[in-house]
Write an enzyme that holds these catalytic residues in place. Structure first.
Site, PDB file in Angstrom:
ATOM      1  CG  ASP A 100      -2.131   0.900   1.041  1.00  0.00           C
ATOM      2  OD1 ASP A 100      -3.248   0.394   1.227  1.00  0.00           O
ATOM      3  OD2 ASP A 100      -1.976   2.093   0.697  1.00  0.00           O
ATOM      4  CG  ASN A 146       0.700   3.493  -7.257  1.00  0.00           C
ATOM      5  OD1 ASN A 146       0.221   2.425  -7.643  1.00  0.00           O
ATOM      6  ND2 ASN A 146       0.236   4.658  -7.662  1.00  0.00           N
ATOM      7  CB  CYS A 222      -8.614 -12.754 -16.029  1.00  0.00           C
ATOM      8  SG  CYS A 222      -8.472 -11.593 -17.399  1.00  0.00           S
ATOM      9  CB  CYS A 225     -12.358 -12.526 -19.009  1.00  0.00           C
ATOM     10  SG  CYS A 225     -11.008 -13.575 -19.453  1.00  0.00           S
ATOM     11  CB  CYS A 246     -14.856  11.149  -0.394  1.00  0.00           C
ATOM     12  SG  CYS A 246     -15.930  11.312   1.031  1.00  0.00           S
TER      13      CYS A 246
HETATM   14 ZN   LIG Z   1      -8.905 -12.762 -19.352  1.00  0.00          ZN
END
Ligand SMILES: [Zn+2]
Length: 399
Positions: A100, A146, A222, A225, A246
């Site tokens: 993080d 990051n 995934c 996908c 926010c």
């Molecule tokens: Zn995929």
């Protein structure tokens, strides 16, 4: 100007404060329990693992102590990730890698885990400190960066491949607990390339729905996908994070999502129960939809397509009686092979208002977060063709 006497008095006060602090620190240090070499099932008040090991006696888990051999990477240590890391720590996981780049802020205090005195510290540093206190048996590796920048991404990939507990092995599981599209795509790309199983989690910006998803590259869809589950077209993520604006968040929803995520992790690692491929949570109706999705043979990620070939070859070699097929509980739509469309013709006004271009998903599944999208906003819908899915993905990649 203070007099000499006043200054002496002030020095004494400060010296006393210092002594008190030192005493407090000693007291805390004494509370630290020593490391425990071997998990025991002995039922005594001083055994932190007795209730976990009881899962064996109850016939739920065959070998609970194997949890100590596993390494899990948690990407994003915010509302979901911090609680996830705490649960895994309390369960006695072998090693945690925490990623993080954010700092703890007072604005995070509506969620669980972090405390006001940690404001200003990096989330990974603050988390490691707390988690070590809770369970010194767990190994920690923290990265305060990051993952989406090129150098960091390469390092991130390297740690997923070699950050395991023993012998430079890969981690056993990656958990995505991030709050933005770019970071999810980075995790997706890394895991597709490495063939690394991972679980994705998300909580909606209105704080009342969330989901978890297991992604086994080549076997299940995934992140690239199946965009519809993650597409909420009308809100621009960057706009949303503007000064003074926010997303909403609730400790309850985040706690529930962290809970179902870690439950799935335990089932996956310790091999008990049925591991969920996708489990949604709709807080408004207390509805938990679940399903599974096949990968898209035309996925834009070439490593995803390569993993699909690998998976097919493995399946072909497997003896037939052992073939485990991804369950399809419900055919979502016939327009494309993976059963998802971008836009419902009959999406009701309420749903549209809440989440913009909502797919024809089973009741209760709503989009969980937004992606940066340009040229939306007039409520115009994407065309309902397979091509539009490709276009959309291409568009998202450009942003
Ligand atoms: Zn995929």
């Amino acid at each position: 100007m203070a007099t000499m006497e006043e200054l002496k008095l002030r020095v004494r006060e400060l010296e006393n404060e210092l002594i008190k602090c030192k005493q407090k620190q000693c007291a805390t240090e004494q509370l630290h329990r020593p490391k425990i070499e071997k998990m025991s099932a002995e039922v005594v008040d001083s055994n932190p693992y007795s209730r976990l090991m009881a899962l064996k006696r109850m016939g739920i888990v065959d070998n609970y102590e194997s949890i100590r051999t596993f390494t899990v990477a948690v990407v994003g240590v915010g509302g979901v990730g911090s609680v996830t890391a705490e649960m895994l720590t309390r369960c006695g996981i072998g090693k945690l890698l925490l990623f993080d780049y954010d700092k703890v802020e007072l604005a995070n205090m509506n969620r669980l885990f972090f405390q006001p005195h940690q404001a200003g510290l990096s989330k990974v540093e603050a988390a490691e400190h707390t988690l070590r206190n809770i369970n010194p048996d767990v190994s920690f590796e923290t990265h305060n960066y990051n993952i989406t920048t090129l150098d960091n991404f390469n390092h991130f990939m390297e740690r997923l491949s070699h950050g395991g507990l023993e012998d430079d092995k890969p981690v056993d599981l990656v958990l995505s607990c991030v709050d933005n599209f770019e970071a999810r795509m980075a995790i997706n790309t890394a895991c597709n390339e490495l063939g690394q199983t991972w679980m994705e989690s998300g909580v909606s910006e209105n704080a009342v729905s969330g989901h978890i998803q297991l992604i086994n590259p080549g076997e299940t869809a995934c992140f690239a996908c199946a965009p519809p589950l993650v597409v909420a077209a009308n809100i621009d993520e960057k706009t949303l994070k503007r000064e003074g604006v926010c997303a909403a968040s609730l400790p309850t929803t985040m706690g529930v999502v962290a809970g179902i995520l870690v439950q799935n992790v335990l089932k996956y690692l310790l091999k008990f129960g049925r591991v969920s491929y996708y489990l949604g949570y709709n807080a408004m109706q207390d509805f938990f939809p679940s399903m599974a999705m096949k990968p898209n043979p035309q996925c834009n990620d070439r490593h995803c397509r390569r993993q699909q070939e690998v998976y097919k070859a493995q399946e072909a070699e497997r003896p037939k009686n052992e073939v485990i097929q991804v369950e399809e509980e419900e055919v979502l739509h016939e327009d494309n092979e993976w059963g998802i469309e971008l836009v419902s013709e009959e999406a009701n006004e309420e749903t549209q208002a809440a989440a913009a271009a909502v797919a024809d998903l089973p009741e209760g599944i709503t989009v969980a977060y937004t992606i940066p999208m340009a040229n939306k906003g007039d409520g115009e819908m994407v065309e309902e063709t397979e091509q539009s899915l490709e276009d959309l993905m291409a568009q998202m990649r450009k942003l």
